[in-house]
Design an enzyme around this catalytic site. Structure first.
Site, PDB file in Angstrom:
ATOM      1  N   SER A 108       0.761  -1.248   0.165  1.00 37.37           N
ATOM      2  CA  SER A 108       0.199  -0.027  -0.031  1.00 37.37           C
ATOM      3  C   SER A 108       0.892   1.113  -0.044  1.00 37.37           C
ATOM      4  CB  SER A 108      -0.667   0.010   1.127  1.00 37.37           C
ATOM      5  OG  SER A 108      -1.519   1.238   1.327  1.00 37.37           O
ATOM      6  N   TYR A 166      -1.773  -0.928  10.777  1.00 38.67           N
ATOM      7  CA  TYR A 166      -2.060  -1.527   9.569  1.00 38.67           C
ATOM      8  C   TYR A 166      -0.815  -1.265   8.548  1.00 38.67           C
ATOM      9  CZ  TYR A 166      -3.802  -1.587   4.811  1.00 38.67           C
ATOM     10  OH  TYR A 166      -4.021  -1.775   3.308  1.00 38.67           O
ATOM     11  N   LYS A 206       1.894  -3.961   6.705  1.00 40.01           N
ATOM     12  CA  LYS A 206       2.248  -3.851   5.463  1.00 40.01           C
ATOM     13  C   LYS A 206       3.864  -4.001   5.098  1.00 40.01           C
ATOM     14  CE  LYS A 206      -1.588  -4.463   3.287  1.00 40.01           C
ATOM     15  NZ  LYS A 206      -1.869  -5.813   2.586  1.00 40.01           N
TER      16      LYS A 206
HETATM   17  P1  NAD Z   1     -11.037  -6.860   1.438  1.00 39.37           P
HETATM   18  O1  NAD Z   1     -11.343  -6.917   2.994  1.00 39.37           O
HETATM   19  O2  NAD Z   1     -12.376  -6.560   0.476  1.00 39.37           O
HETATM   20  O3  NAD Z   1     -10.277  -8.080   0.885  1.00 39.37           O
HETATM   21  C1  NAD Z   1      -9.469  -8.887   1.927  1.00 39.37           C
HETATM   22  C2  NAD Z   1     -10.063 -10.352   2.104  1.00 39.37           C
HETATM   23  O4  NAD Z   1      -9.091 -11.044   2.977  1.00 39.37           O
HETATM   24  C3  NAD Z   1     -11.248 -10.413   2.763  1.00 39.37           C
HETATM   25  O5  NAD Z   1     -12.269 -11.221   1.651  1.00 39.37           O
HETATM   26  C4  NAD Z   1     -10.950 -11.023   3.803  1.00 39.37           C
HETATM   27  O6  NAD Z   1     -12.218 -11.846   4.276  1.00 39.37           O
HETATM   28  C5  NAD Z   1      -9.690 -11.854   3.525  1.00 39.37           C
HETATM   29  N1  NAD Z   1      -9.002 -12.052   4.883  1.00 39.37           N
HETATM   30  C6  NAD Z   1      -8.537 -11.373   5.798  1.00 39.37           C
HETATM   31  N2  NAD Z   1      -7.889 -12.216   6.526  1.00 39.37           N
HETATM   32  C7  NAD Z   1      -7.672 -13.525   6.322  1.00 39.37           C
HETATM   33  C8  NAD Z   1      -7.246 -14.759   6.503  1.00 39.37           C
HETATM   34  N3  NAD Z   1      -6.358 -14.654   7.837  1.00 39.37           N
HETATM   35  N4  NAD Z   1      -7.191 -15.725   5.815  1.00 39.37           N
HETATM   36  C9  NAD Z   1      -8.084 -15.833   4.885  1.00 39.37           C
HETATM   37  N5  NAD Z   1      -8.531 -14.867   4.327  1.00 39.37           N
HETATM   38  C10 NAD Z   1      -8.523 -13.413   4.948  1.00 39.37           C
HETATM   39  O7  NAD Z   1      -9.827  -5.655   1.096  1.00 39.37           O
HETATM   40  P2  NAD Z   1      -9.474  -5.211  -0.338  1.00 39.37           P
HETATM   41  O8  NAD Z   1      -9.622  -3.854  -0.377  1.00 39.37           O
HETATM   42  O9  NAD Z   1      -9.846  -6.179  -1.352  1.00 39.37           O
HETATM   43  O10 NAD Z   1      -7.819  -5.113  -0.050  1.00 39.37           O
HETATM   44  C11 NAD Z   1      -7.095  -6.580  -0.471  1.00 39.37           C
HETATM   45  C12 NAD Z   1      -5.529  -6.226  -0.046  1.00 39.37           C
HETATM   46  O11 NAD Z   1      -5.068  -5.045  -0.546  1.00 39.37           O
HETATM   47  C13 NAD Z   1      -5.500  -6.060   1.642  1.00 39.37           C
HETATM   48  O12 NAD Z   1      -4.488  -6.787   2.001  1.00 39.37           O
HETATM   49  C14 NAD Z   1      -5.409  -4.593   1.584  1.00 39.37           C
HETATM   50  O13 NAD Z   1      -4.592  -4.339   2.792  1.00 39.37           O
HETATM   51  C15 NAD Z   1      -4.528  -4.146   0.237  1.00 39.37           C
HETATM   52  N6  NAD Z   1      -4.706  -2.734   0.158  1.00 39.37           N
HETATM   53  C16 NAD Z   1      -6.008  -2.225  -0.166  1.00 39.37           C
HETATM   54  C17 NAD Z   1      -6.334  -0.866  -0.318  1.00 39.37           C
HETATM   55  C18 NAD Z   1      -7.707  -0.470  -0.525  1.00 39.37           C
HETATM   56  O14 NAD Z   1      -7.962   1.087  -0.511  1.00 39.37           O
HETATM   57  N7  NAD Z   1      -8.892  -1.137  -0.673  1.00 39.37           N
HETATM   58  C19 NAD Z   1      -5.157  -0.017  -0.546  1.00 39.37           C
HETATM   59  C20 NAD Z   1      -4.085  -0.378  -0.566  1.00 39.37           C
HETATM   60  C21 NAD Z   1      -3.747  -2.008   0.018  1.00 39.37           C
HETATM   61  N1  UFG Z   2     -12.108  11.473   3.447  1.00 38.38           N
HETATM   62  C1  UFG Z   2     -13.408  12.465   3.744  1.00 38.38           C
HETATM   63  N2  UFG Z   2     -14.587  11.968   4.213  1.00 38.38           N
HETATM   64  C2  UFG Z   2     -14.408  10.461   4.393  1.00 38.38           C
HETATM   65  C3  UFG Z   2     -13.503   9.696   4.205  1.00 38.38           C
HETATM   66  C4  UFG Z   2     -12.409  10.208   3.553  1.00 38.38           C
HETATM   67  O1  UFG Z   2     -13.213  13.653   3.510  1.00 38.38           O
HETATM   68  O2  UFG Z   2     -15.636  10.049   4.938  1.00 38.38           O
HETATM   69  C5  UFG Z   2     -11.015  12.103   2.918  1.00 38.38           C
HETATM   70  C6  UFG Z   2      -9.747  11.999   3.554  1.00 38.38           C
HETATM   71  O3  UFG Z   2      -9.508  12.839   4.559  1.00 38.38           O
HETATM   72  C7  UFG Z   2      -8.778  11.731   2.362  1.00 38.38           C
HETATM   73  C8  UFG Z   2      -9.465  11.262   1.213  1.00 38.38           C
HETATM   74  O4  UFG Z   2     -10.699  11.626   1.637  1.00 38.38           O
HETATM   75  O5  UFG Z   2      -8.342  13.163   2.053  1.00 38.38           O
HETATM   76  C9  UFG Z   2      -9.229   9.690   0.963  1.00 38.38           C
HETATM   77  O6  UFG Z   2      -9.477   9.111   2.393  1.00 38.38           O
HETATM   78  P1  UFG Z   2      -9.612   7.538   2.269  1.00 38.38           P
HETATM   79  O7  UFG Z   2      -9.983   7.150   3.734  1.00 38.38           O
HETATM   80  O8  UFG Z   2     -10.553   6.996   1.121  1.00 38.38           O
HETATM   81  O9  UFG Z   2      -8.323   6.914   1.748  1.00 38.38           O
HETATM   82  P2  UFG Z   2      -6.769   7.067   2.415  1.00 38.38           P
HETATM   83  O10 UFG Z   2      -6.144   7.958   1.177  1.00 38.38           O
HETATM   84  O11 UFG Z   2      -6.796   7.875   3.570  1.00 38.38           O
HETATM   85  O12 UFG Z   2      -6.360   5.714   2.602  1.00 38.38           O
HETATM   86  C10 UFG Z   2      -6.445   4.614   1.728  1.00 38.38           C
HETATM   87  C11 UFG Z   2      -6.356   3.617   2.717  1.00 38.38           C
HETATM   88  C12 UFG Z   2      -5.091   3.324   3.064  1.00 38.38           C
HETATM   89  C13 UFG Z   2      -4.185   2.997   2.155  1.00 38.38           C
HETATM   90  C14 UFG Z   2      -4.154   4.488   1.313  1.00 38.38           C
HETATM   91  C15 UFG Z   2      -3.247   4.318   0.219  1.00 38.38           C
HETATM   92  O13 UFG Z   2      -7.332   3.547   3.822  1.00 38.38           O
HETATM   93  O14 UFG Z   2      -5.217   1.959   3.731  1.00 38.38           O
HETATM   94  O15 UFG Z   2      -5.538   4.639   0.791  1.00 38.38           O
HETATM   95  O16 UFG Z   2      -3.323   3.136  -0.553  1.00 38.38           O
HETATM   96  F1  UFG Z   2      -2.713   2.946   2.660  1.00 38.38           F
END
Ligand code: NAD
Ligand code: UFG
Length: 349
Positions: free
Chosen positions: A135, A159, A163
């Site tokens: 991330s 978190y 990562k």
């Molecule tokens: P998500 O929660 O939709 O998907 C993650 C999945 O992992 C879920 O289906 C959950 O049930 C499964 N899981 C969690 N722990 C587990 C375990 N111990 N064994 C088996 N399954 C398990 O989240 P997502 O948004 O699809 O994110 C996927 C990956 O990408 C995550 O590792 C997250 O940290 C990373 N990521 C997401 C974002 C974002 O903004 N969505 C940004 C950066 C990184």
């Molecule tokens: N924001 C609002 N209102 C809300 C939610 C968010 O104003 O209800 C704003 C935040 O302040 C920020 C922007 O919208 O300026 C984006 O916020 P998000 O929470 O959607 O995303 P972040 O950039 O804070 O973080 C996300 C994931 C992290 C990841 C990061 C980069 O939550 O886990 O993107 O991938 F690390």
């Protein structure tokens, strides 16, 4: 361990952990559409089994799913015994930043534990190609935009540390095993959904991320968007992020797998669009997509937020031949389509 596999012959295929999750379901579609055979593995702690059928509906291909907690090392070994995986894409993990501050040990145990178990299995069963979902959070409060892969890292919440620790574990595995190829993919802000409207993000609770929150307001489930701060040094005072369509992000995983097949060792790539949008610009895009006003109110800045964050995407473009295609309007259109499907068909599931 539950599975829909029955007794299957060993086949060359890709293991996709977290495969029923938001990003995982989109990666599953892209894998299937690019000719890979894929096994989804998930404990369903933050996703639903019904997504497996919807992935099959999109791809017109059968989808194999194993319900397993990755902390169950013996169970994971049994999966690796059953298959001859060409590669692994590891997405399983818990992802809520705020929750990780309240429950740090759960996050370290789950996210780091899952990565260690996966790496152990890869070593034991000689699976040399691994893609890991990292991330942009690993860049911490670094304010040098755009963020490049060789910038300093450091985290501000548990978190993020899970990562960074997982990255380090995999880096050390790559050092110890010269035949190992590992891609660390640093996602920026994935939003949107598959254009079919059949898969997307479905947070169980009130979302903490912007786009799913905006969608809940647009569909009348929440009254207004709380905009966290309007006094940042940005285009309109609200926070700027590098939003990327989840389908573009998913496609990047296929390019990463191809790269690993060139025996590249350990590589790190940002997956973003390289362009920032403010909170108000995002809300405006969703208003265009759903054809209605989305109410919002300015509230205090959210602790830990930075003003601006966007990626340098040069390395991924040059070395992976990958570049995001969809703009913010397409992200909003597809996100809205999914939201409508979700409310109509899955809300009470
Ligand atoms: P998500 O929660 O939709 O998907 C993650 C999945 O992992 C879920 O289906 C959950 O049930 C499964 N899981 C969690 N722990 C587990 C375990 N111990 N064994 C088996 N399954 C398990 O989240 P997502 O948004 O699809 O994110 C996927 C990956 O990408 C995550 O590792 C997250 O940290 C990373 N990521 C997401 C974002 C974002 O903004 N969505 C940004 C950066 C990184
Ligand atoms: N924001 C609002 N209102 C809300 C939610 C968010 O104003 O209800 C704003 C935040 O302040 C920020 C922007 O919208 O300026 C984006 O916020 P998000 O929470 O959607 O995303 P972040 O950039 O804070 O973080 C996300 C994931 C992290 C990841 C990061 C980069 O939550 O886990 O993107 O991938 F690390």
């Amino acid at each position: 361990m539950d599975s829909n596999l029955g007794e299957v012959a060993k086949t060359n295929t890709v293991l996709l952990t977290g495969g029923t999750g938001y990003i995982g379901s989109h990666v599953a579609v892209e894998l299937a559409m690019s000719g890979h055979s894929v096994v989804l593995l998930d404990n369903l702690s933050n996703s639903r089994a019904s997504v497996v059928d919807r992935i099959a509906q999109i791809t017109c291909k059968p989808v194999q799913f194993i319900r397993l907690d990755m902390l169950d090392y013996e169970g994971l070994c049994a999966v690796f015994e059953q298959y001859n995986f060409d590669g692994v894409i590891h997405l399983a993990g818990m992802k809520a930043v705020g929750e990780s501050v309240e429950k740090p040990l759960e996050y370290y145990r789950n996210n780091v534990g899952a990565t260690i178990n996966l790496a152990r299995c890869c070593c034991k069963y000689n699976v040399v190609n691994i893609v890991f979902s990292s991330s942009a959070t690993v860049y911490g409060t670094n304010a040098n935009m755009p963020l490049c892969e060789d910038n300093d890292t450091g985290c501000v919440n548990p978190y993020g540390w899970t990562k960074l620790m997982s990255e380090q574990i995999l880096r050390d595995v790559a050092r110890s095993r010269k035949d190992c190829n590992i891609a660390l993919l640093r996602y920026f802000n994935p939003i949107g959904a598959h254009s079919s409207g059949l898969i997307g993000e479905c947070p169980n609770d009130i979302p903490s991320n912007l786009a799913p929150y905006v969608l809940k307001v647009a569909s009348g489930q929440l009254p207004y968007v709380r905009v966290f701060g309007n006094d940042y040094d940005t285009v309109d005072g609200t926070g700027v992020r590098d939003y990327i369509h989840v389908v573009d992000l998913a496609k990047g995983h296929i390019n990463a797998l191809d790269k690993l097949n060139t025996n590249c060792g350990l590589v790190t790539y940002n997956l973003g669009r390289g362009k920032g949008y403010s909170v108000l610009e995002v809300i405006a895009a969703f208003e265009r997509a759903c054809g209605r006003k989305i109410p919002y109110k300015f509230v205090q800045r959210r602790a830990g937020d930075i003003a601006i964050c966007y990626a340098s995407v040069d390395k991924a473009r040059e070395q992976l031949g990958w570049q995001a295609q969809y703009d913010i309007d397409q992200m909003a259109i597809d996100g809205w389509k999914w939201q409508q499907y979700y409310v109509k068909n899955l809300f009470n599931e």
